[in-house]
Design an enzyme around this catalytic site. Structure first.
Site, mmCIF file in Angstrom:
data_model
loop_
_atom_site.group_PDB
_atom_site.id
_atom_site.type_symbol
_atom_site.label_atom_id
_atom_site.label_comp_id
_atom_site.label_asym_id
_atom_site.label_seq_id
_atom_site.Cartn_x
_atom_site.Cartn_y
_atom_site.Cartn_z
ATOM 1 N N LYS A 1 -2.795 7.056 0.921
ATOM 2 C CA LYS A 1 -2.571 7.323 2.351
ATOM 3 C C LYS A 1 -1.570 8.472 2.455
ATOM 4 C CE LYS A 1 -2.164 4.580 6.591
ATOM 5 N NZ LYS A 1 -3.380 5.040 7.230
ATOM 6 N N ARG B 1 10.453 27.529 -1.508
ATOM 7 C CA ARG B 1 9.082 27.012 -1.491
ATOM 8 C C ARG B 1 8.479 27.170 -2.883
ATOM 9 N NH1 ARG B 1 3.927 28.508 -1.402
ATOM 10 N NH2 ARG B 1 2.451 27.229 -0.232
ATOM 11 N N ARG C 1 0.841 -1.204 0.000
ATOM 12 C CA ARG C 1 0.000 0.000 0.000
ATOM 13 C C ARG C 1 0.874 1.252 0.000
ATOM 14 N NH1 ARG C 1 -4.525 0.698 4.584
ATOM 15 N NH2 ARG C 1 -2.675 1.086 5.846
HETATM 16 N N1 PMP Z 1 -9.560 4.722 6.580
HETATM 17 C C1 PMP Z 1 -8.804 5.723 7.030
HETATM 18 C C2 PMP Z 1 -9.119 7.109 6.604
HETATM 19 C C3 PMP Z 1 -7.735 5.457 7.899
HETATM 20 O O1 PMP Z 1 -6.959 6.467 8.342
HETATM 21 C C4 PMP Z 1 -7.487 4.135 8.321
HETATM 22 C C5 PMP Z 1 -6.388 3.822 9.298
HETATM 23 N N2 PMP Z 1 -5.124 3.951 8.714
HETATM 24 C C6 PMP Z 1 -8.305 3.106 7.823
HETATM 25 C C7 PMP Z 1 -9.342 3.433 6.952
HETATM 26 C C8 PMP Z 1 -8.065 1.670 8.205
HETATM 27 O O2 PMP Z 1 -6.957 1.132 7.532
HETATM 28 P P1 PMP Z 1 -6.083 -0.048 8.156
HETATM 29 O O3 PMP Z 1 -7.006 -1.185 8.419
HETATM 30 O O4 PMP Z 1 -5.104 -0.374 7.088
HETATM 31 O O5 PMP Z 1 -5.461 0.476 9.402
#
Ligand code: PMP
Length: 290
Positions: A146, A99, A50
């Site tokens: 993420k 910047r 990921r």
């Molecule tokens: N959605 C969001 C927005 C998150 O921040 C998280 C936690 N990281 C999750 C879902 C759950 O993901 P995971 O099971 O990989 O921790």
């Protein structure tokens, strides 16, 4: 606490990054959070995959091979003086000398990790479940990445805290997306429902485990858009996240979740899924340590 910064292991209190770091200026970076049980990083390869997807999504070359990542992660785990940990990993597009929004040339990414004690739900939260509120999902259209651009998630989480709740569940155009830091599952008429992975939610590692467990145990489940009405009329609700595992949600906007004698209590499917999750996790750990 130990940290790792750009090739060096050092105490967290001594780690320093430039104020011109693009993670700081532009939220131009991505992160991961790996739960560690008894010094074993749970689903590390999935987290690293990921991380790769998030890096690809922001066009940032991965500074490390999977083997290099594993070595850094295992070393940081070994340095801690606690067994159950949460390893945080962040990669930003580094610090330029000015910047300027476009990607800088010849600037090394900033790689930062630290480990902290893993905090999972308390026995009281496990027993009673947690309270949640709902809010409109105001985030951008790449919630599958993420990234450290978490301001909307922070505001949502604060909204929950201000309301004395554990989580804010977000809705976009009348459909469930996810929690501010969790994925959400409903049980309606005996069927586990959860939204499909797309740009509106983070593809949770725990979400995948729960769907694998539902399939393995033959529990009826559907991955499809979940309407606000289905969320509000659910018999059971739970959230998943690496630090929350499978956690029952027992109130939504001040109303009990579920119906009849079950209302406002963790439901039977939720309890079963939590048990399946714990057995699965413990089994993985047993094999890892064998
Ligand atoms: N959605 C969001 C927005 C998150 O921040 C998280 C936690 N990281 C999750 C879902 C759950 O993901 P995971 O099971 O990989 O921790």
């Amino acid at each position: 606490m130990t940290a790792y910064l750009n090739g060096q292991f050092l105490p967290l209190s001594e780690a320093r990054v430039s104020p011109l770091d693009r993670g700081f200026l532009f939220a131009d970076g991505v992160y991961e959070f790996i739960p560690v049980y008894s010094r074993f990083p749970f689903r590390m390869d999935e987290h690293l995959r990921r991380l790769q997807d998030s890096l690809d999504g922001i066009y940032l070359p991965n500074p490390h091979t999977p083997d290099e990542w594993r070595a850094i992660i295992l070393r940081i785990i070994a340095t801690a003086d606690f067994e159950d940990q949460s390893v945080y990993i962040q990669v930003s597009r580094g610090a330029d000398i000015k910047r300027d929004a476009p990607f800088p040339k010849g600037v090394a990414p900033t790689v930062f990790l630290f480990t902290a004690p893993l905090v999972t739900p308390s026995p009281a939260q496990r027993e009673s479940g947690v309270a949640t509120i709902t809010a409109e999902d105001i985030r951008w259209a790449r919630c599958d990445l993420k990234t450290v651009a978490l301001l909307a998630n922070v505001l949502m989480r604060q909204k929950a805290v201000d309301a004395g709740c554990a989580e804010t569940i977000m809705l976009r155009d009348g459909y469930l997306t996810e929690g501010s830091s969790s994925n959400i599952f409903c049980v309606n008429d005996g069927v586990i429902l959860t939204p499909p992975k797309d740009h509106r939610m983070l593809p949770g590692i725990t979400y995948d485990i729960v769907l694998e467990l539902a399939a393995k145990h033959g529990a009826p489940h559907e991955v499809r858009p979940v309407s606000e009405a289905e969320l509000r009329s659910a018999d059971e609700l739970w959230m998943t996240a690496s630090s929350k595992e499978v956690l029952a949600i027992t109130t939504l906007d001040g109303l009990p979740v579920g119906h009849g004698a079950q209302a406002g209590k963790p439901g039977p499917v939720t309890r079963l899924m939590h048990d399946w999750f714990c057995s699965f996790r413990d089994n993985v750990m047993r094999h890892a340590n064998a």
